[in-house]
Structure formats: structure tokens, C-alpha cells
Design a protein around this motif. Structure first.
Motif, PDB file in Angstrom:
ATOM      1  N   GLY A   1      20.906 134.595  80.312  1.00  0.00           N
ATOM      2  CA  GLY A   1      20.108 135.190  81.586  1.00  0.00           C
ATOM      3  C   GLY A   1      20.916 135.315  82.880  1.00  0.00           C
ATOM      4  N   ALA A   2      22.242 135.109  82.662  1.00  0.00           N
ATOM      5  CA  ALA A   2      22.887 135.084  84.040  1.00  0.00           C
ATOM      6  C   ALA A   2      23.167 136.622  84.494  1.00  0.00           C
ATOM      7  N   ASP A   3      23.285 136.964  85.591  1.00  0.00           N
ATOM      8  CA  ASP A   3      23.377 138.053  86.139  1.00  0.00           C
ATOM      9  C   ASP A   3      24.789 138.403  86.653  1.00  0.00           C
ATOM     10  N   MET A   4      25.558 139.089  85.776  1.00  0.00           N
ATOM     11  CA  MET A   4      26.928 139.471  86.203  1.00  0.00           C
ATOM     12  C   MET A   4      27.454 140.867  86.324  1.00  0.00           C
ATOM     13  N   ARG A   5      26.215 141.594  86.725  1.00  0.00           N
ATOM     14  CA  ARG A   5      26.548 143.057  86.812  1.00  0.00           C
ATOM     15  C   ARG A   5      27.570 143.359  88.048  1.00  0.00           C
ATOM     16  N   GLY A   6      28.531 144.258  87.051  1.00  0.00           N
ATOM     17  CA  GLY A   6      29.713 144.430  87.858  1.00  0.00           C
ATOM     18  C   GLY A   6      30.766 143.686  88.041  1.00  0.00           C
ATOM     19  N   ALA A   7      30.884 142.539  87.419  1.00  0.00           N
ATOM     20  CA  ALA A   7      31.716 141.366  87.544  1.00  0.00           C
ATOM     21  C   ALA A   7      33.380 142.094  87.011  1.00  0.00           C
ATOM     22  N   ILE A   8      34.293 141.486  87.796  1.00  0.00           N
ATOM     23  CA  ILE A   8      35.507 141.529  87.200  1.00  0.00           C
ATOM     24  C   ILE A   8      36.151 140.478  86.339  1.00  0.00           C
ATOM     25  N   LEU A   9      36.107 140.731  84.958  1.00  0.00           N
ATOM     26  CA  LEU A   9      36.330 139.686  84.019  1.00  0.00           C
ATOM     27  C   LEU A   9      37.485 140.028  83.238  1.00  0.00           C
ATOM     28  N   THR A  10      38.414 140.918  83.594  1.00  0.00           N
ATOM     29  CA  THR A  10      39.789 141.375  82.950  1.00  0.00           C
ATOM     30  C   THR A  10      40.442 140.090  82.412  1.00  0.00           C
ATOM     31  N   THR A  11      40.850 140.231  81.259  1.00  0.00           N
ATOM     32  CA  THR A  11      41.518 139.109  80.525  1.00  0.00           C
ATOM     33  C   THR A  11      40.863 137.701  80.724  1.00  0.00           C
ATOM     34  N   ALA A  12      39.493 137.632  80.949  1.00  0.00           N
ATOM     35  CA  ALA A  12      38.934 136.269  80.988  1.00  0.00           C
ATOM     36  C   ALA A  12      38.629 135.839  79.742  1.00  0.00           C
ATOM     37  N   LYS A  13      38.531 134.453  79.733  1.00  0.00           N
ATOM     38  CA  LYS A  13      38.280 133.740  78.537  1.00  0.00           C
ATOM     39  C   LYS A  13      36.892 133.294  78.535  1.00  0.00           C
ATOM     40  N   LEU A  14      36.148 133.789  77.454  1.00  0.00           N
ATOM     41  CA  LEU A  14      34.592 133.322  77.421  1.00  0.00           C
ATOM     42  C   LEU A  14      34.315 133.168  75.871  1.00  0.00           C
ATOM     43  N   SER A  15      35.388 132.761  75.107  1.00  0.00           N
ATOM     44  CA  SER A  15      35.132 132.500  73.779  1.00  0.00           C
ATOM     45  C   SER A  15      33.978 131.199  73.469  1.00  0.00           C
ATOM     46  N   GLY A  16      33.270 131.311  72.417  1.00  0.00           N
ATOM     47  CA  GLY A  16      32.198 130.187  72.321  1.00  0.00           C
ATOM     48  C   GLY A  16      31.288 130.234  73.548  1.00  0.00           C
TER      49      GLY A  16
END
Length: 231
Positions: A81-96
Motif C-alpha cells: 500500500g505504499a505510495d511511490m509514484r514517480g520514485a527514482i529506483l534505478t538499479t535499486a534492490k527490492l528482492s523479496g
């Protein structure tokens, strides 16, 4: 002369003062370690988290619109339910990570890692996901309208019931990917190898681009659809 009571009060206040690691995590420009932090429902809009470590943090229903988080470690976060609209997540790690029903419209996440993450019902409309890794991810009923997943790794991912309108998967790896009941109207799957994938019930495939795509004998195709053998 300072009384004993005053000295005791000052000593207690000093002991209760939050440590630097607890206070700096709230600064909008904080870059450091906040692993396991509880930020559920907090307003992080516009924060700069580039290169920070937020592994296993609780970000459920947090407001993170436009955060700068390139190359940030978000592995194992709880962000339903988080609101991350327009976030810059280039090469970010969100595994699991848990991102069910998250608002991820227009995120910039090329090269990001979403392996084994759960994004059921999430909205990624207009997201830039070129070369992102969604291997083994659960993307059931997600909105992927207008996304660019060119060259992405979707090996073993589940996109059942997903909305893929006008999305781009050119050159992506869809081996063992499940697309049962997804709507691919206007989508492009050019040069995709559907190795052992499940496209049963795929809707809108007649209005999608499969130029150069291929399948294997174990690939399940919707009635009437034919693809050349990858071998």
C-alpha cells in the motif's frame, strides 16, 4: 551551586536522548543505514535516499512520492500500500519485498531487482523497467499499462490477470512466465522466447505484436494462437 536533583535530571535527559542513528534517519536528505526501521505510514515524499540501506524496513502505506532512491537497498521491505509514484529506483534492490497494492505509477526502475517480490494488485502504469529483474515475482492482477520492460527478466514470474495494455516486453525473458488471463491488447512482445510459458487465456493477443517471438512444445498458448518453435 547545582543541586543533586538537577544533576540527576540532566543525566536522565542525556540517557533518553536518541542516538544519532535514530535521529538522522528522519532527515529528508538522509543517506545511510536504517535497516529494519519502522516508517509505516510516514511521509517521506521527496526524500533523497540514494545508496542508502533500508533493508527489512517497514514502509507499509508510507508516502514516498518522488523519492530519489537509485541504487538503494530495499530488500525484504514491507511496503504494501505504499505510495511511490514517480520514485527514482534505478538499479535499486527490492528482492523479496512485499509491495501488494503499492502505487508505483511512473517509477524509474531500470535495472532494479524485484526477484521473488510480491506485487499483487500493484499499479505500475507508465513505469520504466528496462532490464529490471522480476524473476519469480508475483505480479498477479497488477496494472502494467504502458510500462517498458524491454530486456527485463521475468523468468518464472506470475502475471496472471495482469493488465498489459500497450506495454513493451521486447527482448524480455519470459521463460516459464505465467500470463493466464492477462490482457495484452496493444502490447509488444517482439523477439520474446516464451520457453515453457503459460499464455492460457491470454486476452487481446490478436491486437499485440509477437514479431520474432517463439515458443517451445511445453508452452501453453491460447486457442488459435501459433508461434514458431524456439528450437
Amino acid at each position: 551551586m547545582v543541586s543533586a536533583a538537577a544533576i540527576f535530571a540532566l543525566g536522565s535527559a542525556a540517557q533518553e536522548k536518541p542516538q544519532p542513528s535514530q535521529t538522522v534517519s528522519w532527515a529528508p536528505g538522509y543517506v545511510g543505514s536504517c535497516g529494519g526501521c519502522n516508517l509505516a505510514g510516514k511521509n517521506l515524499t521527496g526524500w533523497t535516499l540514494t545508496g542508502a540501506n533500508y533493508e527489512l524496513a517497514n514502509l507499509e502505506f508510507a508516502f514516498m512520492r518522488g523519492v530519489q532512491a537509485a541504487n538503494t537497498n530495499f530488500e525484504g521491505i514491507q511496503a504494501n500500500g505504499a505510495d511511490m509514484r514517480g520514485a527514482i529506483l534505478t538499479t535499486a534492490k527490492l528482492s523479496g519485498s512485499m509491495l501488494s497494492n503499492a502505487r508505483l505509477q511512473a517509477i524509474q526502475a531500470s535495472g532494479a531487482e524485484f526477484k521473488q517480490s510480491v506485487l499483487v494488485g500493484a499499479n505500475l502504469q507508465g513505469a520504466m523497467l528496462v532490464g529490471a529483474n522480476f524473476a519469480g515475482a508475483n505480479l498477479q492482477s497488477t496494472i502494467l499499462e504502458g510500462v517498458d520492460m524491454s530486456g527485463a527478466n521475468l523468468t518464472g514470474a506470475d502475471l496472471s490477470g495482469a493488465t498489459l495494455l500497450a506495454s513493451i516486453f521486447n527482448g524480455a525473458n519470459l521463460s516459464r512466465t505465467r500470463l493466464d488471463g492477462a490482457d495484452a491488447t496493444g502490447a509488444s512482445f517482439a523477439d520474446v522466447r516464451f520457453i515453457d510459458a503459460d499464455l492460457t487465456g491470454l486476452e487481446g493477443w490478436k491486437a499485440a505484436d509477437f514479431e520474432g517471438a517463439c515458443a517451445t512444445p511445453l508452452t501453453l498458448l491460447p486457442a488459435g494462437m501459433k508461434l514458431p518453435d524456439c528450437n
